[in-house]
Enzyme design. Structure first.
Site, PDB file in Angstrom:
ATOM      1  N   ASP A 176       0.804  -1.218   0.000  1.00 46.29           N
ATOM      2  CA  ASP A 176       0.000   0.000   0.000  1.00 46.29           C
ATOM      3  C   ASP A 176       0.839   1.272   0.000  1.00 46.29           C
ATOM      4  OD1 ASP A 176       0.796  -0.085   2.712  1.00 46.29           O
ATOM      5  OD2 ASP A 176      -1.156   0.583   3.475  1.00 46.29           O
ATOM      6  N   ASN A 425       7.655  -9.703   3.896  1.00 47.63           N
ATOM      7  CA  ASN A 425       6.428  -9.274   4.553  1.00 47.63           C
ATOM      8  C   ASN A 425       5.228  -9.844   3.820  1.00 47.63           C
ATOM      9  OD1 ASN A 425       5.004  -7.460   6.545  1.00 47.63           O
ATOM     10  ND2 ASN A 425       4.086  -6.769   4.624  1.00 47.63           N
ATOM     11  N   GLU A 426       4.424 -10.597   4.554  1.00 48.28           N
ATOM     12  CA  GLU A 426       3.148 -11.129   4.076  1.00 48.28           C
ATOM     13  C   GLU A 426       3.226 -11.853   2.734  1.00 48.28           C
ATOM     14  OE1 GLU A 426       0.040  -8.182   4.490  1.00 48.28           O
ATOM     15  OE2 GLU A 426       0.106  -8.397   6.666  1.00 48.28           O
ATOM     16  N   ASN A 479       1.103 -10.705  11.404  1.00 49.54           N
ATOM     17  CA  ASN A 479       0.410  -9.441  11.145  1.00 49.54           C
ATOM     18  C   ASN A 479      -1.091  -9.738  11.244  1.00 49.54           C
ATOM     19  OD1 ASN A 479       2.979  -8.641  10.465  1.00 49.54           O
ATOM     20  ND2 ASN A 479       2.541  -8.167   8.324  1.00 49.54           N
ATOM     21  N   TYR A 481      -5.165  -8.249  12.043  1.00 51.53           N
ATOM     22  CA  TYR A 481      -6.022  -7.059  12.100  1.00 51.53           C
ATOM     23  C   TYR A 481      -7.445  -7.414  12.543  1.00 51.53           C
ATOM     24  CZ  TYR A 481      -2.254  -4.455   9.932  1.00 51.53           C
ATOM     25  OH  TYR A 481      -1.054  -3.834   9.699  1.00 51.53           O
ATOM     26  N   TYR A 485      -9.798  -5.237   9.806  1.00 46.97           N
ATOM     27  CA  TYR A 485     -10.241  -5.814   8.525  1.00 46.97           C
ATOM     28  C   TYR A 485     -11.212  -6.978   8.737  1.00 46.97           C
ATOM     29  CZ  TYR A 485      -6.572  -3.076   6.260  1.00 46.97           C
ATOM     30  OH  TYR A 485      -5.794  -2.051   5.808  1.00 46.97           O
ATOM     31  N   GLU A 517       2.484  -6.781  13.304  1.00 43.19           N
ATOM     32  CA  GLU A 517       1.590  -5.701  12.869  1.00 43.19           C
ATOM     33  C   GLU A 517       0.241  -5.919  13.511  1.00 43.19           C
ATOM     34  OE1 GLU A 517       1.017  -4.960   8.673  1.00 43.19           O
ATOM     35  OE2 GLU A 517       3.171  -5.060   8.284  1.00 43.19           O
TER      36      GLU A 517
HETATM   37  C1  BDP Z   1      -0.549  -5.135   6.057  1.00 40.93           C
HETATM   38  C2  BDP Z   1       0.732  -4.712   5.375  1.00 40.93           C
HETATM   39  C3  BDP Z   1       1.056  -3.235   5.589  1.00 40.93           C
HETATM   40  C4  BDP Z   1      -0.194  -2.408   5.369  1.00 40.93           C
HETATM   41  C5  BDP Z   1      -1.231  -2.847   6.382  1.00 40.93           C
HETATM   42  C6  BDP Z   1      -2.522  -2.033   6.320  1.00 40.93           C
HETATM   43  O1  BDP Z   1       1.809  -5.507   5.812  1.00 40.93           O
HETATM   44  O2  BDP Z   1       2.090  -2.856   4.721  1.00 40.93           O
HETATM   45  O3  BDP Z   1       0.043  -1.042   5.427  1.00 40.93           O
HETATM   46  O4  BDP Z   1      -1.554  -4.172   6.113  1.00 40.93           O
HETATM   47  O5  BDP Z   1      -3.415  -2.426   5.576  1.00 40.93           O
HETATM   48  O6  BDP Z   1      -1.146  -6.123   5.323  1.00 40.93           O
HETATM   49  O7  BDP Z   1      -2.619  -1.016   6.989  1.00 40.93           O
END
Ligand code: BDP
Length: 616
Positions: A176, A425-426, A479, A481, A485, A517
């Site tokens: 992103d 990363n990911e 990572n 969320y 998300y 993250e």
């Molecule tokens: C993760 C990514 C990170 C993004 C973040 C997001 O590792 O680079 O900025 O999500 O969506 O998947 O804020």
């Protein structure tokens, strides 16, 4: 993969990457400032062959994208040109003359007058050109550097170039953050004597109160080498002869998180009693080890607190800036954090040096972000195209990735602050082909550096049930969320999901876990009494929910919030002038969550919150 056993990168030589420093035998000139600047197509066919015909000037270091008001420059896909004249000091007669570019994102070409002297792919690691035979002491030369921002399936990070209906070339990518480009770090000219130190590697250990320093030196000539370790007052504390060996430092002062201590290794190439070349390599004496579900620094359990960051500031883009450097480290200290990850690429060496000097712990990441085509399938992780295949990410991608790993280790191996490598990363680590792609890369980095643990940051879709590579690594970096998300605005459900998933990882792998993250966007000034995403309260509550879960999990060794500060992204409907998951705004003002994190982190000194571990 066409042939998983084919490992082309094994033949590549690692480029030594000693940071240029002034020493008794070396001189160093910084070439930063305003350079002539032009976009390919507007400055003739061979822009290096004469004075650049352009009204534009661009500062070095800085990304060029946000400097000008012309969107054709901001969105340009391809080469841009920087040019200036340089005079070689007249005292450099008989010396070797070297040009060093700290970063040209993502590919650089260097011309001295009409001659191509260096070309390098990889936007976040340095490269050099030996100019000894093409320049003369006391004379001027025309220095032109071409920089290309294109990303393809053969670059790290990857991307795709398409052509729009009106013929413009468009760059898309699988991360992103905005694809800032240009000469975002310094350019240097330096001298060395003809006989010189090419590389130095230092590996340290602790043997009671004695520090051990295994060193390896390479030189371009076969000549006697002497090494001397100096403490921070310049006093000699150990010495040895030869290109490899071990120094022992009695009553050593170790490098500790929050309490840095650096020695210097002075390396001298000798001709009888004469010193032909002298180079100083700072080092810290510390050990790193993963044991069971613990992460140990100097034999003591360490708990990471801090952030994933970006090199990102207004107008400069990814341009290195000592003002933001100092301020960001001040805020890191203010909030009580002890670490950060160089998400999603190697940072400027000045940042690494500062972390060394100030005792901040670093997880050092390659630019391999976006090896994941499931992400383009939407948040469900629906696979529309296989990630690892001859048509998508293939052995050429893997070779570029291997080169990125080699260069990262070559550049950063001597930093005591770097306690772990993160090689991607990911990535789509739950997809067929992931293991064939990653296993050789893990072997490679372990061969290059057997001393540091290795990790990757695992994407949401890769769970403890379907991930295919986690067992290859030392630490599980996740990572996640939940509450952003997934289970958006429903922290109770998010808490249950997160708890369940983390338990699964511990049971299956029995390795230390870091939340690499976790984060929620927040618009500064937006408030609500309800659990409303995008408010400052929701960001705070989201973090508190995560922390409750982490604190119940004994395998947890760290938490790095996404992100330190708001940062610029490519255009997209999920973003409002960039990614707003910053704990600080882009101009570094604290959101409400900053104060909450400060209350949690201050005074921990590397201990787990509420945990029984000794301070590191
Ligand atoms: C993760 C990514 C990170 C993004 C973040 C997001 O590792 O680079 O900025 O999500 O969506 O998947 O804020």
């Amino acid at each position: 993969m066409t042939d998983p056993l084919h490992r082309p990168y094994k033949q590549l030589e690692t480029t030594p990457m000693l940071k240029p420093r002034p020493t008794p035998t070396r001189e160093l000139i910084n070439l930063d400032g305003l350079w002539r600047f032009g976009v390919d197509g507007s400055v003739g066919d061979a822009p290096w062959s004469s004075r650049l015909d352009t009204p534009l000037e661009a500062p070095v270091p800085a990304s060029y994208n946000d400097l000008f008001t012309d969107s054709a420059i901001r969105d340009h896909v391809g080469w841009v040109w920087y040019q200036r004249t340089v005079r070689v000091p007249r005292g450099w007669d008989g010396q070797r003359v070297v040009l060093r570019v700290d970063a040209a994102t993502h590919e650089g070409k260097v011309y001295v007058d009409d001659r191509l002297v260096a070309q390098h792919v990889g936007g976040y690691t340095p490269f050099e050109a030996d100019l000894t035979d093409v320049v003369a002491a006391g004379q001027e030369f025309r220095l032109t550097i071409g920089v290309n921002n294109e990303l393809t399936n053969e670059t790290i990070p990857p991307g795709t170039i398409t052509v729009s209906a009106d013929g413009r070339r468009r760059q898309t990518y699988l991360h992103d953050f905005y694809n800032y480009a240009g000469l975002a770090r310094s350019v240097w000219l330096y001298s060395t004597p003809p006989a010189y130190v090419q590389d130095v590697t230092v590996v340290t250990g602790l043997d009671g109160a004695t520090g051990t320093v295994d060193y390896t030196v390479s030189t371009n000539v076969s000549a006697p080498v002497r090494v001397r370790a100096l403490d921070d007052t310049g006093r000699e504390v150990a010495t040895a002869d030869g290109t490899r060996g071990t120094l022992r430092i009695d009553d050593v002062t170790p490098w500790r998180p929050g309490k840095a201590y650096l020695y210097d290794l002075v390396v001298e190439v000798l001709d009888g009693e004469d010193v032909m070349d002298s180079y100083s390599q700072p080092f810290g004496v510390r050990t790193v080890e993963v044991r069971g579900t613990k992460f140990l620094i100097n034999g003591e359990p360490f708990y990471f607190t801090g952030f994933g960051k970006h090199e990102d500031t207004p107008v400069r883009g990814k341009g290195h800036d000592p003002v933001y450097l100092v301020h960001d480290f001040q805020l890191t200290d203010w909030i009580g954090a002890n670490s950060f990850r160089t998400s999603h690429y190697p940072y400027a060496e000045e940042v690494m040096d500062f972390a060394d000097r100030h005792g901040i712990v670093v997880i050092d990441e390659t630019a391999a972000v976006g090896l994941n085509l499931a992400v383009t399938g939407g948040l469900a992780g629906r696979v529309t195209q296989r990630t690892f295949s001859p048509e998508t990410f293939n052995d050429k991608t893997q070779a570029a990735h291997a080169a990125a790993i080699r260069e990262l280790v070559a550049r950063d191996k001597n930093h005591p602050s770097v306690v772990m490598w993160c090689i991607a990363n990911e990535p789509s680590s739950n997809e067929e082909g992931a293991r064939e792609y990653f296993e050789p890369l893990v072997d490679l980095i372990r061969e290059l550096d057997p001393t540091r643990p290795v990790t990757y940051a695992a994407v949401m879709f890769a769970t403890f049930k379907n991930d295919l590579i986690a067992d290859l690594f030392d630490v599980l970096s996740l990572n996640r969320y939940y509450g952003w998300y997934v289970a958006t605005g429903d922290l109770a459900t998010a808490e249950t999901y997160l708890e369940g998933e983390l338990r699964g990882w511990v049971e299956r792998f029995g390795k230390p876990i870091i939340m690499a993250e976790y984060g929620a966007d927040a618009m500064p000034g937006l408030h609500s009494v309800w659990d409303q995403p995008w408010t400052e309260e929701y960001q705070e509550d989201y973090l508190a929910m995560n922390h409750r879960v982490f604190d119940r999990n004994e395998a947890f060794v760290g938490e790095q919030v996404w992100n330190f500060a708001d940062f610029q992204t490519s255009n997209g409907i999920h973003r409002v002038d960039g990614n707003r998951k910053g704990i600080f705004t882009r101009d570094r003002r604290p959101k409400a969550a900053a104060h909450a994190l400060r209350r949690r982190w201050t005074g921990l000194n590397g201990r787990k919150p509420g945990g029984d571990e000794r301070p590191a």
